[in-house]
Scaffold this active site. Structure first.
Site, PDB file in Angstrom:
ATOM      1  N   HIS A  65       0.848  -1.198   0.000  1.00 55.25           N
ATOM      2  CA  HIS A  65       0.000   0.000   0.000  1.00 55.25           C
ATOM      3  C   HIS A  65       0.875   1.237   0.000  1.00 55.25           C
ATOM      4  CE1 HIS A  65       0.882  -0.391   4.268  1.00 55.25           C
ATOM      5  NE2 HIS A  65       0.224   0.714   4.575  1.00 55.25           N
ATOM      6  N   HIS A  67       1.243   3.891   2.038  1.00 53.73           N
ATOM      7  CA  HIS A  67       1.771   4.612   3.191  1.00 53.73           C
ATOM      8  C   HIS A  67       3.298   4.601   3.049  1.00 53.73           C
ATOM      9  CE1 HIS A  67      -2.034   4.217   5.874  1.00 53.73           C
ATOM     10  NE2 HIS A  67      -1.958   5.413   5.326  1.00 53.73           N
ATOM     11  N   ASP A  69       5.923   4.388   4.819  1.00 53.00           N
ATOM     12  CA  ASP A  69       6.859   3.426   5.431  1.00 53.00           C
ATOM     13  C   ASP A  69       6.873   2.082   4.694  1.00 53.00           C
ATOM     14  OD1 ASP A  69       4.186   3.283   6.523  1.00 53.00           O
ATOM     15  OD2 ASP A  69       4.906   1.900   8.056  1.00 53.00           O
ATOM     16  N   HIS A  70       6.080   1.981   3.627  1.00 55.34           N
ATOM     17  CA  HIS A  70       6.064   0.725   2.862  1.00 55.34           C
ATOM     18  C   HIS A  70       6.607   0.883   1.440  1.00 55.34           C
ATOM     19  CE1 HIS A  70       3.823  -1.796   5.779  1.00 55.34           C
ATOM     20  NE2 HIS A  70       3.592  -0.583   6.251  1.00 55.34           N
ATOM     21  N   HIS A 145      -7.370  -1.662   5.980  1.00 52.36           N
ATOM     22  CA  HIS A 145      -6.485  -0.572   6.406  1.00 52.36           C
ATOM     23  C   HIS A 145      -7.078   0.753   5.959  1.00 52.36           C
ATOM     24  CE1 HIS A 145      -2.805   0.715   8.141  1.00 52.36           C
ATOM     25  NE2 HIS A 145      -2.195   1.055   7.019  1.00 52.36           N
ATOM     26  N   ASP A 213      -0.254  -3.699   6.061  1.00 50.40           N
ATOM     27  CA  ASP A 213      -0.783  -3.376   7.380  1.00 50.40           C
ATOM     28  C   ASP A 213      -2.275  -3.718   7.417  1.00 50.40           C
ATOM     29  OD1 ASP A 213       1.690  -2.210   7.749  1.00 50.40           O
ATOM     30  OD2 ASP A 213       0.955  -0.170   7.708  1.00 50.40           O
ATOM     31  N   HIS A 271       6.253  -5.040  12.190  1.00 52.75           N
ATOM     32  CA  HIS A 271       5.639  -3.717  12.103  1.00 52.75           C
ATOM     33  C   HIS A 271       5.391  -3.162  13.511  1.00 52.75           C
ATOM     34  CE1 HIS A 271       2.805  -0.523  10.715  1.00 52.75           C
ATOM     35  NE2 HIS A 271       3.546  -0.590   9.621  1.00 52.75           N
TER      36      HIS A 271
HETATM   37 ZN    ZN Z   1      -0.049   1.605   6.637  1.00 52.46          ZN
END
Ligand code: ZN
Length: 310
Positions: A65, A67, A69-70, A145, A213, A271
């Site tokens: 996805h 976000h 941090d990914h 999410h 996530d 995570h």
């Molecule tokens: Zn996320």
């Protein structure tokens, strides 16, 4: 016969905010000589270097996805592969919005990649095929999410059926690969020997599920039932269950309950929120529910071991 290598290196086990000793999410799946990168948070290139990985051998990147941090490490990796003279195609799988993000950055820096980059949009449909090659089949898992988010189920391709020693001499050489693939043996005079008499059952293909996530997704049960290794996010402990709900993440106990119900071989947590200095508390909470649990560590490698029925 030795089993082909099938293992996961967790390059980053942290969550959205920087934490000492933890990088954001990235994992390297090594399947029988093929390298597949799952998510690509900031610093992934450095983590790959530390793991001694040759970037050029990575054929596929899967992004769960959008976000940061990914996936914020992805452009750096794409760019380094270009600078290092890559010519082999790179497959990038991810949410449809990822493609224009890549394109505009390449255009703005006037970078004309020396290698073909093929983008595969992923639509969140449980069980949809995402990729298949001679090593693995990858299937989409739908996460719950704040943004559209998908997990991935990696399954080895079935191994050839081993020939029975006593029957092998009866099988002409040119028919052997067909018999190993499951075909019956047909003779010119019309006789047939059924495949079951010629071969043994091959080992069951091993499966690895990556779920991050996500808030708990009970509908996932069917998709991940009995997988050999389940990676599930565990951003918080139960003490912060409300925070987990608000941010659409899971607690360690929720991850463990899912593992228990799905009867997986082993659970790997990750995570972790930056508020936890180490993962002890999260691990203890999960193990109280599902004992076959480990807390992933940055740079550690976990083999996907065939689940034994206990
Ligand atoms: Zn996320």
């Amino acid at each position: 016969m030795a089993k082909p290598r099938f293992e996961v290196t967790t390059l980053g086990t942290g969550a959205a905010l920087p934490a000492r000793g933890r990088y954001p999410t990235a994992q390297l799946v090594h399947a029988n000589g093929g390298l597949y990168l799952l998510d690509c948070g900031e610093g992934t290139q450095e983590r790959l270097r530390n793991a001694g990985t040759n970037f050029m051998r990575i054929g596929h990147v899967f992004i769960s996805h959008l976000h940061g941090d990914h996936y914020l490490g992805l452009m750096g990796l794409i760019s380094s592969m270009h600078l290092m003279g890559r010519t082999a195609k790179l497959h990038v799988h991810g949410p449809p919005d990822l493609q224009p993000i890549i394109d505009i950055q390449l255009r703005a820096s006037q970078t004309y990649l020396r290698y073909p980059l093929e983008f595969h949009p992923i639509h969140p449909t449980n069980g949809a095929p995402a990729w298949s090659d001679e090593r693995v089949r990858v299937t989409v898992l739908v996460m719950r999410h704040r943004l559209p988010c998908t997990g991935f189920l990696f399954e080895e391709q079935p191994a050839p059926r081993p020939l029975r020693k006593d029957m092998a001499p009866l099988i002409p050489h040119f028919k052997r690969s067909a018999v190993k693939a499951g075909e019956d043996l047909l003779f010119p005079d019309g006789r047939i020997i059924a495949n079951a008499e010629l071969t043994h059952e091959p080992p069951k293909p091993r499966r690895y599920a990556f779920c991050s996530d996500t808030a708990p997704v009970p509908e996932l049960l069917e998709m991940i039932a009995g997988v050999d290794l389940l990676y599930h996010e565990a951003t918080f402990t139960e003490q912060l269950a409300r925070r987990a709900k608000e941010t659409m993440h899971s607690t360690a106990a929720q991850a463990a309950s899912l593992a228990l119900q799905a009867d997986v071989g082993h659970l790997l947590l990750g995570h972790f929120s930056s508020r936890y200095k180490d993962a002890e508390e999260l691990l203890a909470e999960a193990r109280a529910i599902f004992s076959r649990t480990s807390a992933s560590e940055d740079g550690a490698t976990y083999p996907v071991i065939e689940r034994t029925i206990v």
